[in-house]
Design a protein around this motif. Structure first.
Motif, PDB file in Angstrom:
ATOM      1  N   ILE A  15      41.975 -12.177  11.990  1.00  0.00           N
ATOM      2  CA  ILE A  15      41.740 -11.217  13.068  1.00  0.00           C
ATOM      3  C   ILE A  15      40.407 -10.510  12.867  1.00  0.00           C
ATOM      4  N   GLY A  16      40.097 -10.148  11.603  1.00  0.00           N
ATOM      5  CA  GLY A  16      38.819  -9.510  11.319  1.00  0.00           C
ATOM      6  C   GLY A  16      37.640 -10.404  11.653  1.00  0.00           C
ATOM      7  N   MET A  17      37.751 -11.682  11.303  1.00  0.00           N
ATOM      8  CA  MET A  17      36.678 -12.624  11.616  1.00  0.00           C
ATOM      9  C   MET A  17      36.532 -12.810  13.122  1.00  0.00           C
ATOM     10  N   ALA A  18      37.662 -12.837  13.838  1.00  0.00           N
ATOM     11  CA  ALA A  18      37.608 -12.970  15.298  1.00  0.00           C
ATOM     12  C   ALA A  18      36.930 -11.765  15.933  1.00  0.00           C
ATOM     13  N   LEU A  25      29.697 -10.471  22.078  1.00  0.00           N
ATOM     14  CA  LEU A  25      29.960 -10.859  23.463  1.00  0.00           C
ATOM     15  C   LEU A  25      30.558  -9.695  24.252  1.00  0.00           C
ATOM     16  N   LEU A  26      31.490  -8.981  23.627  1.00  0.00           N
ATOM     17  CA  LEU A  26      32.115  -7.847  24.310  1.00  0.00           C
ATOM     18  C   LEU A  26      31.111  -6.723  24.552  1.00  0.00           C
TER      19      LEU A  26
END
Length: 273
Positions: A15-18, A25-26
């Protein structure tokens, strides 16, 4: 280590890498809705104070982004469709049809993979100039009609098709074209989707070759149009981010919608090839 703890650590790491991967991008999407100059504040804001579509209206009403978008759709769509035709036929021929010099010709094609594309740009440009295709969509599309990588990908996957199936069709009186269309193409569906995504992404994101061939602004694709816009609005980060969103969003949605077929084609091709 406790299995539950290990699972939690792995999931937390993923999750951290994502989050790290998606954050640029966000933030790009967030900045595109900010007012001019808002993104330059210190510290930079994560969210716009008053979200607005003003940057997108500026892009499409005054900066000509709509024209660039249509140009990119036309060029990328034509390259994808035509390259699929040539790559599928050539890959199938190298995999299942027997002709003199087949293996040596395929080895020579593979040798082309080690040659940088930039080396061929000058002679290719001179050839297109001689043919009168400079500053035309045909000049961008023609060099991408077939690729060594596409032929290789289709060949490796087509080799998994049983020869007995093709021979049975020939015994029943089916011609080679009918065998290719009615038998081979349905079996190649995963690799067709994979190759289509590869071709579309490469054509959509290509900057160097269209920049060399297209001299008229009315023919510019999105990457060139965005670069041209950046020279005029170098300090307008919000407008540039809106242009980046317009450039990235179509291919991102395409990949997300077809990723299941894309991964299936890659995995099956690697196992069966």
């Amino acid at each position: 280590m406790n299995p539950g703890l290990a699972k939690a650590l792995v999931n937390g790491l993923l999750i951290g890498m994502a989050v790290v991967a998606l954050f640029p991008l966000l933030w790009m999407l967030s900045v595109s809705f900010m007012a001019p100059g808002e993104a330059g504040a210190l510290p930079p804001p994560l969210l716009p104070k008053h979200p607005s579509w003003a940057n997108y209206r500026e892009l499409f009403l005054r900066a000509g982004m709509g024209r660039y978008l249509l140009n990119s759709l036309l060029v990328a769509g034509a390259i994808t469709a035509l390259s699929l035709v040539f790559n599928l036929m050539a890959g199938y021929a190298f995999a299942k049809l027997r002709f003199a010099g087949r293996e040596r010709l395929f080895q020579a094609l593979l040798g082309g993979l080690v040659i940088p594309a930039q080396v061929a740009m000058l002679p290719l440009f001179l050839l297109l100039k001689y043919m009168g295709l400079v500053n035309s969509y045909a000049g961008v599309v023609a060099p991408a009609l077939a690729s060594v990588f596409g032929i290789f990908l289709v060949r490796q996957y087509a080799r998994s098709i049983p020869d007995e199936l093709l021979e049975a069709a020939r015994i029943d009186g089916a011609g080679e074209w009918r065998i290719f269309v009615q038998i081979v193409l349905p079996l190649l569906k995963p690799i067709i989707v994979t190759l289509a995504i590869f071709s579309f992404l490469a054509a959509w994101n290509d900057f160097m070759w269209p920049l060399i061939v297209l001299t008229g602004q009315e023919h510019y694709t999105l990457p060139i149009g965005l670069a041209s816009l950046a020279r005029e609005h170098a300090q307008d980060s919000e407008l540039m981010m809106a242009g980046s969103v317009v450039t990235v969003l179509p291919v991102l949605l395409l990949f997300l919608s077809l990723q299941r077929y894309y991964l299936q084609g890659l995995l099956l091709g690697s196992v069966k090839g």
